[in-house]
Design a protein around this motif. Structure first.
Motif, PDB file in Angstrom:
ATOM      1  N   LEU A   1      51.764  82.229  88.806  1.00 37.53           N
ATOM      2  CA  LEU A   1      51.491  83.773  88.999  1.00 37.53           C
ATOM      3  C   LEU A   1      50.113  82.733  89.300  1.00 37.53           C
ATOM      4  O   LEU A   1      49.209  83.176  90.964  1.00 37.53           O
ATOM      5  CB  LEU A   1      51.383  84.358  89.149  1.00 37.53           C
TER       6      LEU A   1
ATOM      7  N   GLU B   1      44.766  81.236  96.832  1.00 37.03           N
ATOM      8  CA  GLU B   1      44.852  82.364  97.846  1.00 37.03           C
ATOM      9  C   GLU B   1      42.546  82.594  97.559  1.00 37.03           C
ATOM     10  O   GLU B   1      42.632  82.387  98.292  1.00 37.03           O
ATOM     11  CB  GLU B   1      45.315  83.518  97.229  1.00 37.03           C
TER      12      GLU B   1
ATOM     13  N   SER C   1      45.818  91.642  89.845  1.00 38.06           N
ATOM     14  CA  SER C   1      45.325  92.389  90.913  1.00 38.06           C
ATOM     15  C   SER C   1      44.165  91.687  90.645  1.00 38.06           C
ATOM     16  O   SER C   1      43.388  91.502  89.576  1.00 38.06           O
ATOM     17  CB  SER C   1      45.016  93.789  90.372  1.00 38.06           C
TER      18      SER C   1
ATOM     19  N   HIS D   1      43.454  93.152  96.752  1.00 37.46           N
ATOM     20  CA  HIS D   1      44.990  92.620  96.457  1.00 37.46           C
ATOM     21  C   HIS D   1      46.106  91.833  95.576  1.00 37.46           C
ATOM     22  O   HIS D   1      45.244  92.172  94.630  1.00 37.46           O
ATOM     23  CB  HIS D   1      44.200  90.698  96.800  1.00 37.46           C
TER      24      HIS D   1
ATOM     25  N   LEU E   1      48.962  90.521  93.414  1.00 41.83           N
ATOM     26  CA  LEU E   1      49.797  89.473  93.767  1.00 41.83           C
ATOM     27  C   LEU E   1      51.405  89.937  93.137  1.00 41.83           C
ATOM     28  O   LEU E   1      50.922  90.644  91.907  1.00 41.83           O
ATOM     29  CB  LEU E   1      50.070  88.618  93.641  1.00 41.83           C
ATOM     30  N   CYS E   2      53.151  89.912  93.720  1.00 41.20           N
ATOM     31  CA  CYS E   2      53.604  89.667  92.444  1.00 41.20           C
ATOM     32  C   CYS E   2      54.672  88.728  92.633  1.00 41.20           C
ATOM     33  O   CYS E   2      54.950  88.149  93.572  1.00 41.20           O
ATOM     34  CB  CYS E   2      54.376  91.484  92.206  1.00 41.20           C
TER      35      CYS E   2
ATOM     36  N   ALA F   1      48.585  80.231  92.481  1.00 33.65           N
ATOM     37  CA  ALA F   1      49.379  80.881  93.605  1.00 33.65           C
ATOM     38  C   ALA F   1      47.680  81.862  93.728  1.00 33.65           C
ATOM     39  O   ALA F   1      46.977  81.992  94.925  1.00 33.65           O
ATOM     40  CB  ALA F   1      50.325  81.519  93.407  1.00 33.65           C
ATOM     41  N   CYS F   2      47.214  82.444  92.792  1.00 29.26           N
ATOM     42  CA  CYS F   2      45.665  83.404  92.910  1.00 29.26           C
ATOM     43  C   CYS F   2      44.729  82.161  93.544  1.00 29.26           C
ATOM     44  O   CYS F   2      44.079  82.695  94.020  1.00 29.26           O
ATOM     45  CB  CYS F   2      45.768  83.627  91.694  1.00 29.26           C
TER      46      CYS F   2
ATOM     47  N   ILE G   1      56.597  84.081  95.324  1.00 28.33           N
ATOM     48  CA  ILE G   1      55.039  85.646  94.845  1.00 28.33           C
ATOM     49  C   ILE G   1      55.283  86.060  96.130  1.00 28.33           C
ATOM     50  O   ILE G   1      54.600  84.845  97.040  1.00 28.33           O
ATOM     51  CB  ILE G   1      54.300  83.915  94.406  1.00 28.33           C
ATOM     52  N   ARG G   2      54.561  86.746  96.132  1.00 31.61           N
ATOM     53  CA  ARG G   2      54.148  88.192  97.240  1.00 31.61           C
ATOM     54  C   ARG G   2      53.296  88.895  96.821  1.00 31.61           C
ATOM     55  O   ARG G   2      52.994  88.818  95.741  1.00 31.61           O
ATOM     56  CB  ARG G   2      55.014  88.269  98.611  1.00 31.61           C
ATOM     57  N   THR G   3      52.920  89.253  98.286  1.00 32.01           N
ATOM     58  CA  THR G   3      52.117  90.761  98.143  1.00 32.01           C
ATOM     59  C   THR G   3      52.857  92.027  97.372  1.00 32.01           C
ATOM     60  O   THR G   3      53.881  91.878  98.143  1.00 32.01           O
ATOM     61  CB  THR G   3      51.479  91.377  99.256  1.00 32.01           C
TER      62      THR G   3
END
Length: 157
Positions: free
Chosen positions: A97, A104, A65, A50, A52-53, A100-101, A2-4
């Protein structure tokens, strides 16, 4: 991983978005004139947002998004888009995902998250409910609206 998301990936992100949205519009995705490639490029490049994918086997398999909405409290983030490749549903990618959101959002000091989900998208509504999203009491659904406002307590409260 998982990254930007990167600006060069806007087309892949827009394509995933289109495939996912097509699943909850039985009569086809409404054509409202939105240039989704440009919209995703803008979302990826926004300094206050942001995207993330989740990348699996070298391709983008899920996207999220989010940013602080204009006029919203600074401790609240809005999840504007969240999509998983339809052939990957129920594989755990969406949950990973989402985690991860939330991680963040917590790191950024957010206390709550909001989103709008299409009323007829039962699969997404069930997904969000499993992850702790509830109807947003500050934004009850309007009679003629096709979206339901949901809220998530990012802090776990």
């Amino acid at each position: 991983m998982i990254r930007t998301a990167l600006p060069a990936e806007a087309a892949a992100v827009a394509d995933l978005h289109a495939r996912a949205r097509a699943t909850y519009y039985p009569d086809g995705v409404p054509q409202d004139g939105t240039d989704w490639l440009a919209a995703w490029r803008s979302a990826i490049e926004r300094p206050d947002g942001h995207v993330l994918c989740l990348v699996q086997d070298g391709r983008i398999a899920a996207i999220a998004s989010f940013r602080t909405a204009e006029g919203a409290p600074s401790d609240t983030v809005k999840l504007y888009q969240f999509h998983v490749e339809p052939d990957q549903w129920r594989s755990g990618l969406g949950s990973a995902l989402h985690a991860a959101c939330v991680e963040e959002w917590r790191a950024d000091g957010k206390r709550a998250a909001t989103l709008d989900v299409h009323v007829g998208n039962r699969r997404a509504r069930a997904f969000y409910a499993r992850l702790g999203w509830v109807a947003d009491p500050a934004h009850p659904p309007a009679e003629d609206d096709h979206h339901l406002a949901l809220r998530h307590p990012v802090t776990g409260e």
